[in-house]
Design a protein around this motif. Structure first.
Motif, mmCIF file in Angstrom:
data_model
loop_
_atom_site.group_PDB
_atom_site.id
_atom_site.type_symbol
_atom_site.label_atom_id
_atom_site.label_comp_id
_atom_site.label_asym_id
_atom_site.label_seq_id
_atom_site.Cartn_x
_atom_site.Cartn_y
_atom_site.Cartn_z
ATOM 1 N N UNK A 104 47.195 -5.283 -76.241
ATOM 2 C CA UNK A 104 48.158 -6.067 -76.435
ATOM 3 C C UNK A 104 48.381 -7.244 -75.483
ATOM 4 N N UNK A 105 48.316 -8.433 -76.041
ATOM 5 C CA UNK A 105 48.220 -9.637 -75.122
ATOM 6 C C UNK A 105 47.424 -9.475 -74.121
ATOM 7 N N UNK A 106 46.164 -8.882 -74.306
ATOM 8 C CA UNK A 106 44.978 -8.925 -73.295
ATOM 9 C C UNK A 106 44.927 -7.736 -72.444
ATOM 10 N N UNK A 107 45.968 -6.735 -72.555
ATOM 11 C CA UNK A 107 45.739 -5.655 -71.717
ATOM 12 C C UNK A 107 45.644 -4.369 -72.507
ATOM 13 N N UNK A 108 44.903 -3.319 -71.900
ATOM 14 C CA UNK A 108 44.464 -2.162 -72.996
ATOM 15 C C UNK A 108 45.564 -1.066 -72.922
ATOM 16 N N UNK A 109 45.829 -0.551 -73.978
ATOM 17 C CA UNK A 109 46.853 0.584 -73.988
ATOM 18 C C UNK A 109 46.465 1.991 -74.598
ATOM 19 N N UNK A 110 46.638 2.981 -73.914
ATOM 20 C CA UNK A 110 46.294 4.189 -74.266
ATOM 21 C C UNK A 110 47.705 4.918 -74.825
ATOM 22 N N UNK A 111 48.738 4.373 -74.415
ATOM 23 C CA UNK A 111 49.903 5.251 -74.251
ATOM 24 C C UNK A 111 51.070 4.708 -75.407
ATOM 25 N N UNK A 147 61.281 -1.824 -67.536
ATOM 26 C CA UNK A 147 62.689 -1.587 -67.296
ATOM 27 C C UNK A 147 63.376 -0.620 -68.183
ATOM 28 N N UNK A 148 62.740 -0.294 -69.533
ATOM 29 C CA UNK A 148 63.382 0.896 -70.309
ATOM 30 C C UNK A 148 62.613 2.046 -70.358
ATOM 31 N N UNK A 149 61.111 1.856 -70.044
ATOM 32 C CA UNK A 149 60.173 2.864 -70.477
ATOM 33 C C UNK A 149 59.503 3.421 -69.164
ATOM 34 N N UNK A 150 59.619 2.859 -68.085
ATOM 35 C CA UNK A 150 58.727 3.054 -66.986
ATOM 36 C C UNK A 150 57.330 2.740 -66.996
ATOM 37 N N UNK A 151 56.528 3.591 -66.865
ATOM 38 C CA UNK A 151 55.065 2.976 -66.367
ATOM 39 C C UNK A 151 54.402 2.880 -67.990
ATOM 40 N N UNK A 152 53.998 1.629 -67.985
ATOM 41 C CA UNK A 152 53.492 1.143 -69.221
ATOM 42 C C UNK A 152 52.781 -0.313 -68.759
ATOM 43 N N UNK A 153 51.713 -0.566 -69.459
ATOM 44 C CA UNK A 153 50.827 -1.789 -69.141
ATOM 45 C C UNK A 153 51.726 -3.074 -69.641
ATOM 46 N N UNK A 154 51.340 -3.990 -69.055
ATOM 47 C CA UNK A 154 52.186 -5.430 -69.069
ATOM 48 C C UNK A 154 52.146 -5.877 -70.398
ATOM 49 N N UNK A 155 51.079 -5.521 -71.240
ATOM 50 C CA UNK A 155 51.006 -6.417 -72.603
ATOM 51 C C UNK A 155 51.917 -5.967 -73.792
ATOM 52 N N UNK A 156 52.559 -4.645 -73.413
ATOM 53 C CA UNK A 156 53.508 -4.288 -74.548
ATOM 54 C C UNK A 156 53.229 -2.865 -74.944
ATOM 55 N N UNK A 157 54.088 -2.184 -75.915
ATOM 56 C CA UNK A 157 53.843 -0.996 -76.363
ATOM 57 C C UNK A 157 53.963 -0.940 -77.918
ATOM 58 N N UNK A 158 53.923 0.312 -78.461
ATOM 59 C CA UNK A 158 54.072 0.703 -79.676
ATOM 60 C C UNK A 158 54.937 2.137 -79.781
#
Length: 713
Positions: A104-111, A147-158
């Motif tokens: 997301x937005x250039x950053x890999x996310x497994x979470x 600020x709401x979910x703690x440890x997460x990549x900066x690109x975003x979340x699902x």
């Protein structure tokens, strides 16, 4: 008290009609635009953890509802996200589905998140997945979310929003078949239990099919019951369970770029090429999650929500990986390995929110404490420096060379038996202020993260401990003009603890990121078009990247990566029977600081451009009366396959998808509630690819067809 209200475009209601939920055979009356209450009072907007509507949120948020997921026949998180801006789902191709992996937005996310709580991932292979049949809505929150979910990549979340109990009876049975010997049956049922204060939801699935790669198979069995107890007018308790068993999981092996899109003297490999072995491709994953929610309205203005989940998961797999292609271009050297992993974990999120007014300013105050605890045991065995594994001829393969009798997988230099423990405690505060036409959001969060690994890892003892804390902030402002335009600006920060070390044993530092985003949202009145245009820049410090001088799994903290870009998402209804959605992404991702010659380079898996268009058309009157047809076009731009040099690129591709839905009740009243569906992904059967490097590439999903027959009552 909090209720999410969504205005439904005409065609969405038409699709519901085609599903047999609102239409009668032969009815051609126009469908009126209406408001529909989508969720109960336990629903929270992913971007705010409040009931603030997505269009009023000063940050980019995409909501994919159930109608969109069903029309596009999405059966995985990757398939659901294909038409969302800023998201690249083509990281490990179409044959690999045992992990949900995207950028997301250039950053890999497994979470991923499921109903607001994390799907606990042990950073190895054991990642819980949620089947899309159990999902009512997919929300893509772009930009830092710490600020709401703690440890997460900066690109975003699902965040995957699960299906809820309902007081009105709804039942559906579906059978499906299609490409690669697909056989699927699923069932949904929800309603009130007699005259009690209990309502329920039950979703179940069984599916099997051949994998895309030769000799591989895929199999899944899932059940997800949920019960609501309306204790009183002010208190609701939800108890939920999710169980999934994947006895087969396709493949995880890769192929060299030579023979895919780079020249090979032996020609081109077929999309079903497999570099592994049928006798050494076991996969068995089992996930059980049990939880509850308590939602209590203290009074008309104050509310408490507690969300709790327990996870128990296990995974066993045997696999191979390539160690180099010989000069003949066809002989791939291999090693074999196995992992045996088990995870237990616990997550809880306590939210206390209140609404009050000071002068002209209306406040929605949110205070929360969340906690997660993961305990995972990992056994890893590898044939490297042991008995070894036989090579394979990719152009004349023998898929039956490896078994437990032919290799010694134990007591090698990479033998591992260790425990992973991760704990995260977060305390957060957010104030959402509505002041006239302005919406202002400010938030702050403190996180305390501890992690440790103990036991034997890669042949030697391991006893590493990590204790990091961080403060993340966020602020955003939006102006809601009376012409439908809502410009906004936000700043947000991210935090990611970094466990592990480089090949020299130096422990990683935490990664932090920050984003500036400027955008504008638009919504016409009456609702026939809406959209978001966003400009963003994200900088992430202390980024782990591939060590160009190390082995295939060695990493270094290259320093910093900057991602900046433009995103456009729009939905328009030019005709009563036509709904169109468009998304476009331009992203410039670059390593801006490092210590290994990567400065100025673009990471892999980051195409510069992504474009998608989906159109749904409903036919009314004539021989096609009731048919809803969908057509999708996806463009995935070129991406790098050599992070250290950026010499050469993975080719771009344009893909076509189609979907048809037809209510058979249009043919005969006795068939009311029966629907026929047909979908084809990658209609023109394009060859396309994704690569981690030139030695590790994957084919994209080949053309797949699925036909379904469902009955709703």
């Amino acid at each position: 008290m909090y209720r999410h209200i969504t205005r439904q475009p005409l065609l969405i209601l038409a699709i519901s009609a085609a599903l047999g939920q609102t239409a009668q055979a032969g009815t051609d009356d126009p469908i009126e635009l209406q408001e529909l209450a989508v969720y109960d009072d336990t629903y929270r907007n992913t971007a705010t953890k409040t009931a603030l509507a997505p269009e009023d949120t000063p940050q980019s948020l995409t909501v994919l509802d159930r109608q969109a997921l069903e029309m596009r026949d999405a059966d995985s998180v990757a398939a659901a996200l294909r038409y969302a801006p800023g998201v690249n789902t083509e990281l490990r191709g179409g044959a690999v589905g045992r992990l949900d992996l995207f950028s997301i937005r250039g950053f890999i996310n497994y979470q991923n998140y499921y109903d607001g709580l994390p799907l606990l991932y042990n950073d190895w292979n054991l990642q819980p997945q949620i089947d899309l049949l159990a999902v009512a809505q997919v929300e893509v929150f772009r930009g830092p979310t710490s600020t709401l979910y703690g440890s997460m990549p900066p690109g975003g979340m699902i965040n995957l929003i699960g299906k809820r109990p309902a007081t009105e009876s709804e039942h559906r049975i579906e059978l499906a078949t299609g490409s690669r010997n697909l056989a699927e049956a699923n069932i949904e049922s929800r309603g009130r239990l007699g005259d009690s204060d209990l309502s329920y939801s039950l979703v179940g699935l069984t599916r099997s099919r051949d994998g895309q790669a030769e000799t591989s198979e895929e199999e899944r069995h899932m059940i997800a019951p949920s019960v609501d107890w309306q204790v009183s007018e002010d208190t609701r308790i939800n108890v939920n369970l999710y169980y999934q068993k994947d006895p087969e999981g396709g493949i995880y092996t890769s192929l060299p770029a030579s023979g895919l899109f780079l020249p090979n003297p032996n020609g081109k490999l077929d999309p079903d090429a497999f570099s592994g072995d049928a006798g050494w491709n076991d996969f068995d994953k089992e996930v059980l999650m049990a939880g509850y929610k308590i939602n209590h309205n203290i009074n008309d203005n104050w509310n408490f929500l507690q969300n709790v989940r327990y996870t128990d998961a296990s995974l066993f797999q045997t696999n191979t990986y390539g160690t180099g292609l010989e000069a003949d271009g066809r002989t791939l050297n291999r090693e074999a390995y196995l992992t045996d992993e088990a995870t237990t974990g616990f997550s809880v999120d306590n939210q206390f929110s209140g609404r009050f007014q000071i002068g002209r300013a209306r406040h929605n105050l949110l205070m929360g404490v969340d906690y997660s605890d993961l305990d995972s045991d990992v056994i890893y065995e590898d044939t490297s420096y042991g008995s070894g594994a036989p090579a394979i001829d990719l152009f004349d393969p023998d898929y039956h060379q490896i078994s437990r009798d032919t290799i010694d997988i134990t007591d090698t230099v990479y033998s591992s038996d260790f425990n992973i423990r991760k704990k995260q405690l977060g305390v957060y505060l957010q104030d959402q202020i509505e002041l006239g036409r302005f919406v202002i959001i400010g938030g702050v969060r403190w996180d305390d993260f501890t992690g440790e690994e103990t036991g034997k890892k890669y042949g030697g003892p391991v006893d590493s401990k990590l204790d990091q804390d961080n403060v993340s902030t966020r602020v955003g402002i939006m102006y809601r003009a009376d012409n439908g335009l809502s410009p906004y600006l936000n700043y947000a920060e991210s935090f990611e603890p970094q466990t592990g070390s480089d090949r020299n044993g130096r422990e990683f530092d935490p990664s932090t990121g920050d984003q500036w985003e400027l955008g504008v949202k638009f919504q016409s009145d009456p609702l026939r078009s809406q959209g978001t245009l966003a400009f963003y820049q994200i900088t992430k410090e202390n980024v782990p990247t591939r060590d160009p001088n190390g082995g295939p799994y060695d990493q270094i903290q290259a320093g910093a990566v900057r991602s900046q870009g433009i995103e456009l998402e729009a939905q328009a209804q030019p005709l009563d029977s036509l709904l169109m959605t468009l998304s476009y992404t331009f992203q410039d991702v670059e390593v801006t600081k490092d210590n290994a010659g990567l400065k100025g380079k673009t990471p892999v898996w980051m195409p510069e451009q992504l474009l998608s268009l989906w159109a749904d058309y409903g036919f009314y009157g004539g021989p096609l009366n009731g048919l809803v047809a969908g057509l999708g076009i996806r463009y995935i731009g070129e991406s790098e396959y050599d992070a250290s040099t950026n010499d050469g690129s993975v080719p771009d591709v344009t893909l076509l998808d189609i979907a048809l839905r037809y209510p058979l009740g249009r043919l005969a009243p006795t068939l009311d509630g029966t629907e026929l569906g047909l979908s084809v992904n990658n209609l023109t059967d394009e060859r396309y690819f994704s690569c981690y490097d030139s030695a590790n590439c994957w084919f994209g999903e080949e053309r797949t067809l699925e036909a379904s027959l469902s009955y709703s009552f």
